[in-house]
Design an enzyme around this catalytic site. Structure first.
Site, PDB file in Angstrom:
ATOM      1  N   THR A   1       0.826  -1.210   0.000  1.00  0.00           N
ATOM      2  CA  THR A   1       0.000   0.000   0.000  1.00  0.00           C
ATOM      3  C   THR A   1       0.859   1.258   0.000  1.00  0.00           C
ATOM      4  OG1 THR A   1      -1.543   1.254   1.377  1.00  0.00           O
ATOM      5  CG2 THR A   1      -0.114  -0.256   2.538  1.00  0.00           C
ATOM      6  N   ASP A   2       0.296   2.357  -0.502  1.00  0.00           N
ATOM      7  CA  ASP A   2       1.006   3.637  -0.435  1.00  0.00           C
ATOM      8  C   ASP A   2       1.131   4.135   1.008  1.00  0.00           C
ATOM      9  OD1 ASP A   2      -1.656   4.351  -0.024  1.00  0.00           O
ATOM     10  OD2 ASP A   2      -1.757   5.816  -1.656  1.00  0.00           O
ATOM     11  N   GLU A   3       0.313   3.558   1.917  1.00  0.00           N
ATOM     12  CA  GLU A   3       0.349   4.040   3.307  1.00  0.00           C
ATOM     13  C   GLU A   3       1.686   3.760   3.992  1.00  0.00           C
ATOM     14  OE1 GLU A   3      -3.083   3.432   5.742  1.00  0.00           O
ATOM     15  OE2 GLU A   3      -4.429   3.535   4.040  1.00  0.00           O
TER      16      GLU A   3
ATOM     17  N   TYR B   1      -1.667  -0.489  11.143  1.00  0.00           N
ATOM     18  CA  TYR B   1      -1.882  -1.187   9.854  1.00  0.00           C
ATOM     19  C   TYR B   1      -0.701  -0.946   8.916  1.00  0.00           C
ATOM     20  CZ  TYR B   1      -3.293  -1.586   4.960  1.00  0.00           C
ATOM     21  OH  TYR B   1      -3.313  -1.869   3.613  1.00  0.00           O
TER      22      TYR B   1
ATOM     23  N   LYS C   1       2.205  -3.451   7.320  1.00  0.00           N
ATOM     24  CA  LYS C   1       2.434  -3.646   5.882  1.00  0.00           C
ATOM     25  C   LYS C   1       3.894  -3.318   5.528  1.00  0.00           C
ATOM     26  CE  LYS C   1      -0.118  -4.605   3.010  1.00  0.00           C
ATOM     27  NZ  LYS C   1      -0.568  -5.923   2.465  1.00  0.00           N
TER      28      LYS C   1
HETATM   29  P1  NAD Z   1      -9.887  -7.166   2.431  1.00  0.00           P
HETATM   30  O1  NAD Z   1      -9.856  -6.889   3.888  1.00  0.00           O
HETATM   31  O2  NAD Z   1     -11.120  -6.860   1.642  1.00  0.00           O
HETATM   32  O3  NAD Z   1      -9.588  -8.720   2.182  1.00  0.00           O
HETATM   33  C1  NAD Z   1      -8.595  -9.413   2.876  1.00  0.00           C
HETATM   34  C2  NAD Z   1      -8.802 -10.915   2.638  1.00  0.00           C
HETATM   35  O4  NAD Z   1      -7.754 -11.608   3.336  1.00  0.00           O
HETATM   36  C3  NAD Z   1     -10.135 -11.446   3.177  1.00  0.00           C
HETATM   37  O5  NAD Z   1     -10.765 -12.268   2.228  1.00  0.00           O
HETATM   38  C4  NAD Z   1      -9.725 -12.257   4.408  1.00  0.00           C
HETATM   39  O6  NAD Z   1     -10.595 -13.349   4.684  1.00  0.00           O
HETATM   40  C5  NAD Z   1      -8.320 -12.719   4.026  1.00  0.00           C
HETATM   41  N1  NAD Z   1      -7.491 -13.036   5.187  1.00  0.00           N
HETATM   42  C6  NAD Z   1      -7.319 -12.285   6.309  1.00  0.00           C
HETATM   43  N2  NAD Z   1      -6.519 -12.928   7.185  1.00  0.00           N
HETATM   44  C7  NAD Z   1      -6.168 -14.117   6.595  1.00  0.00           C
HETATM   45  C8  NAD Z   1      -5.359 -15.212   6.991  1.00  0.00           C
HETATM   46  N3  NAD Z   1      -4.739 -15.236   8.189  1.00  0.00           N
HETATM   47  N4  NAD Z   1      -5.205 -16.244   6.142  1.00  0.00           N
HETATM   48  C9  NAD Z   1      -5.828 -16.246   4.928  1.00  0.00           C
HETATM   49  N5  NAD Z   1      -6.630 -15.246   4.512  1.00  0.00           N
HETATM   50  C10 NAD Z   1      -6.791 -14.179   5.336  1.00  0.00           C
HETATM   51  O7  NAD Z   1      -8.628  -6.434   1.832  1.00  0.00           O
HETATM   52  P2  NAD Z   1      -8.472  -5.659   0.437  1.00  0.00           P
HETATM   53  O8  NAD Z   1      -8.985  -4.292   0.586  1.00  0.00           O
HETATM   54  O9  NAD Z   1      -8.945  -6.529  -0.652  1.00  0.00           O
HETATM   55  O10 NAD Z   1      -6.881  -5.563   0.375  1.00  0.00           O
HETATM   56  C11 NAD Z   1      -6.107  -6.594  -0.209  1.00  0.00           C
HETATM   57  C12 NAD Z   1      -4.643  -6.253  -0.089  1.00  0.00           C
HETATM   58  O11 NAD Z   1      -4.385  -5.020  -0.735  1.00  0.00           O
HETATM   59  C13 NAD Z   1      -4.164  -6.083   1.354  1.00  0.00           C
HETATM   60  O12 NAD Z   1      -2.891  -6.650   1.461  1.00  0.00           O
HETATM   61  C14 NAD Z   1      -4.115  -4.576   1.552  1.00  0.00           C
HETATM   62  O13 NAD Z   1      -3.119  -4.232   2.475  1.00  0.00           O
HETATM   63  C15 NAD Z   1      -3.763  -4.108   0.155  1.00  0.00           C
HETATM   64  N6  NAD Z   1      -4.255  -2.756  -0.183  1.00  0.00           N
HETATM   65  C16 NAD Z   1      -5.585  -2.465  -0.142  1.00  0.00           C
HETATM   66  C17 NAD Z   1      -6.033  -1.195  -0.535  1.00  0.00           C
HETATM   67  C18 NAD Z   1      -7.485  -0.825  -0.533  1.00  0.00           C
HETATM   68  O14 NAD Z   1      -7.811   0.318  -0.888  1.00  0.00           O
HETATM   69  N7  NAD Z   1      -8.410  -1.686  -0.175  1.00  0.00           N
HETATM   70  C19 NAD Z   1      -5.111  -0.240  -0.948  1.00  0.00           C
HETATM   71  C20 NAD Z   1      -3.749  -0.568  -0.925  1.00  0.00           C
HETATM   72  C21 NAD Z   1      -3.342  -1.837  -0.581  1.00  0.00           C
HETATM   73  O1  TDX Z   2     -16.376   6.441   8.348  1.00  0.00           O
HETATM   74  C1  TDX Z   2     -15.378   6.913   7.792  1.00  0.00           C
HETATM   75  N1  TDX Z   2     -15.252   8.277   7.696  1.00  0.00           N
HETATM   76  C2  TDX Z   2     -14.167   8.890   7.127  1.00  0.00           C
HETATM   77  O2  TDX Z   2     -14.092  10.121   7.063  1.00  0.00           O
HETATM   78  C3  TDX Z   2     -14.319   6.092   7.242  1.00  0.00           C
HETATM   79  C4  TDX Z   2     -14.402   4.599   7.322  1.00  0.00           C
HETATM   80  C5  TDX Z   2     -13.240   6.724   6.676  1.00  0.00           C
HETATM   81  N2  TDX Z   2     -13.150   8.086   6.634  1.00  0.00           N
HETATM   82  C6  TDX Z   2     -11.954   8.706   6.011  1.00  0.00           C
HETATM   83  C7  TDX Z   2     -10.622   8.181   6.514  1.00  0.00           C
HETATM   84  C8  TDX Z   2      -9.738   8.262   5.289  1.00  0.00           C
HETATM   85  O3  TDX Z   2      -9.154   9.543   5.193  1.00  0.00           O
HETATM   86  O4  TDX Z   2     -12.000   8.371   4.623  1.00  0.00           O
HETATM   87  C9  TDX Z   2     -10.690   8.082   4.115  1.00  0.00           C
HETATM   88  C10 TDX Z   2     -10.692   6.665   3.555  1.00  0.00           C
HETATM   89  O5  TDX Z   2     -10.822   5.782   4.672  1.00  0.00           O
HETATM   90  P1  TDX Z   2     -10.836   4.187   4.474  1.00  0.00           P
HETATM   91  O6  TDX Z   2     -11.881   3.847   3.466  1.00  0.00           O
HETATM   92  O7  TDX Z   2     -10.901   3.562   5.821  1.00  0.00           O
HETATM   93  O8  TDX Z   2      -9.431   3.940   3.761  1.00  0.00           O
HETATM   94  P2  TDX Z   2      -7.926   4.302   4.204  1.00  0.00           P
HETATM   95  O9  TDX Z   2      -7.807   4.443   5.667  1.00  0.00           O
HETATM   96  O10 TDX Z   2      -7.487   5.474   3.368  1.00  0.00           O
HETATM   97  O11 TDX Z   2      -7.160   2.958   3.755  1.00  0.00           O
HETATM   98  C11 TDX Z   2      -7.497   2.253   2.525  1.00  0.00           C
HETATM   99  O12 TDX Z   2      -6.574   2.560   1.505  1.00  0.00           O
HETATM  100  C12 TDX Z   2      -5.251   2.113   1.678  1.00  0.00           C
HETATM  101  C13 TDX Z   2      -7.524   0.745   2.761  1.00  0.00           C
HETATM  102  O13 TDX Z   2      -8.451   0.432   3.791  1.00  0.00           O
HETATM  103  C14 TDX Z   2      -6.138   0.225   3.097  1.00  0.00           C
HETATM  104  O14 TDX Z   2      -6.164  -1.196   3.197  1.00  0.00           O
HETATM  105  C15 TDX Z   2      -5.187   0.629   1.999  1.00  0.00           C
HETATM  106  O15 TDX Z   2      -3.869   0.232   2.296  1.00  0.00           O
END
Ligand code: NAD
Ligand code: TDX
Length: 339
Positions: free
Chosen positions: A128-130, A155, A159
């Site tokens: 992630t960019d985080e 988190y 990562k």
């Molecule tokens: P998500 O939370 O929707 O899905 C995570 C999945 O991992 C789920 O299906 C869960 O059951 C599985 N999981 C959790 N613990 C496990 C374990 N111990 N063994 C096997 N499976 C397990 O996550 P996402 O949003 O799809 O993110 C996927 C990946 O991308 C993550 O690594 C996250 O850090 C990265 N990422 C997500 C975002 C975003 O915006 N959602 C952005 C940047 C990076």
């Molecule tokens: O209820 C809310 N109100 C609000 O203002 C929630 C859930 C979020 N927010 C804000 C927090 C963040 O600035 O919105 C922005 C986006 O929040 P999230 O959807 O929780 O995402 P973020 O924290 O940015 O992280 C996501 O992007 C990077 C993913 O969950 C991560 O897994 C990924 O690495």
């Protein structure tokens, strides 16, 4: 000739789920293995359309369970691994950091050991960019692959730790790896604890939308299908050992995101409720994707086209998200928010 075996971890979650569907459809010549523990964030309802495809396989397993994962790799001899499985929600990492260290750090290490033992041709780690921390509001600043890692939440620290382990297995053992670091994804099957699906599902029910702080924090939104195409490209063309940033130059404040959704659904901004800010809330994320663009990637969605498609998808797929928000999620919402 035997089919190439691609292991996708976390393929029952949001991005991994979209990626599994993309790969099963695009590559009938590959066997796609979806390994997932089915935590609160994972479900198999999303895979109804592909579950009977010959090249789709599901394995329920915990990536932290070495006694299961190592023999699984030895038996199946996967050719490559695309690693999504993680605890992914920043708010949950603030209330309960421990599971983030276990899943994201130890789980990644178990997979690295397993991949090293059988000698995979590629271990692609989805990060992630985080991990880069936060940017200020100067619109000319971006995260590049050379930006130092300065994670701010439990988190993103977990990562970043997993990224460092992946790098170390490349440097020490020669494991062929890539790391991708993407910005905030959105699109179909996004779990409704995250800002965009939370807003859509609540606006549709005329419920208040919790906006943290003043709503001015900025995220750089990437449609999940553009992300899948980027991972596909890195999997096939990525240079061994390299990191690639993925982002689509779609910066919006959180307030703009919420206002766009409210307006598209024809509701009132009175639904917006400013609530206590997230602890350690990162101000701004923005990606410079030029390294990946040089490899041949280009996003196909703007935020405008992507959010319209996503809102329509949530209107057409109420059954999926209604089932989710009526389950364990309900308790989470009640403890996390006081709306
Ligand atoms: P998500 O939370 O929707 O899905 C995570 C999945 O991992 C789920 O299906 C869960 O059951 C599985 N999981 C959790 N613990 C496990 C374990 N111990 N063994 C096997 N499976 C397990 O996550 P996402 O949003 O799809 O993110 C996927 C990946 O991308 C993550 O690594 C996250 O850090 C990265 N990422 C997500 C975002 C975003 O915006 N959602 C952005 C940047 C990076
Ligand atoms: O209820 C809310 N109100 C609000 O203002 C929630 C859930 C979020 N927010 C804000 C927090 C963040 O600035 O919105 C922005 C986006 O929040 P999230 O959807 O929780 O995402 P973020 O924290 O940015 O992280 C996501 O992007 C990077 C993913 O969950 C991560 O897994 C990924 O690495």
């Amino acid at each position: 000739m035997a089919k190439k075996k691609v292991l996708v971890t976390g393929g029952a979650g949001f991005i991994g789920g979209n990626f599994v569907q993309y790969m099963v459809k695009k590559y009938p010549q590959y066997d796609i293995y979806n390994l997932d523990l089915l935590t609160y964030a994972g479900d198999l309802m999303k895979h109804k359309e592909i579950e009977s495809e010959e090249n789709y396989h599901f394995v329920k397993a915990d990536i932290t369970d070495r006694e299961t994962i190592i023999p699984l790799f030895e038996n199946e001899k996967f050719d490559c691994v695309v690693h999504f499985a993680a605890e992914s929600h920043v708010d949950r990492s603030i209330t309960d950091p421990e599971i983030f260290v276990k899943t994201n750090v130890l789980g990644t290490q178990v997979l690295l050991d397993s991949a090293k033992q059988i000698g995979v041709s590629k271990f692609l780690h989805v990060s992630t960019d985080e991990v880069y921390g936060e940017l200020d509001f100067d619109p000319n600043t971006f995260f590049t692959e050379d930006t130092p890692l300065q994670p701010n939440s439990p988190y993103s620290a977990s990562k970043a730790s997993s990224d460092l382990l992946v790098r170390a297995y490349h440097e020490t053992f020669g494991l062929p790896i890539n790391i991708t670091r993407c910005s905030n994804n959105y699109g179909p099957f996004h779990f409704p604890e995250k800002l965009i699906p939370l807003t859509i599902s609540r606006v549709l029910k005329d419920q208040k939308i919790p906006v943290y702080g003043d709503g001015k924090n900025i995220r750089d939104w990437l449609h999940v299908l553009d992300h899948c195409a980027a991972i596909d490209l890195v999997l096939h063309e990525g240079e061994n050992g390299e990191v690639y940033n993925v982002g689509g130059h779609n910066e919006c404040t959180n307030l703009e995101v919420v206002q766009t959704i409210i307006s598209a659904l024809g509701k009132s901004e009175e639904l917006i409720e400013f609530v206590t800010d997230r602890l350690g809330h990162d101000k701004r994320y923005a990606i410079d994707p030029s390294k990946l663009e040089q490899l041949g990637w280009k996003p196909t969605y703007t935020f405008e086209t992507g959010i319209a498609q996503t809102i329509q998808w949530y209107l057409d797929n109420k059954e999926w998200w209604e089932q989710i928000i009526s389950g364990e999620y309900k308790n989470y919402f009640e403890t996390q928010y006081t709306l």
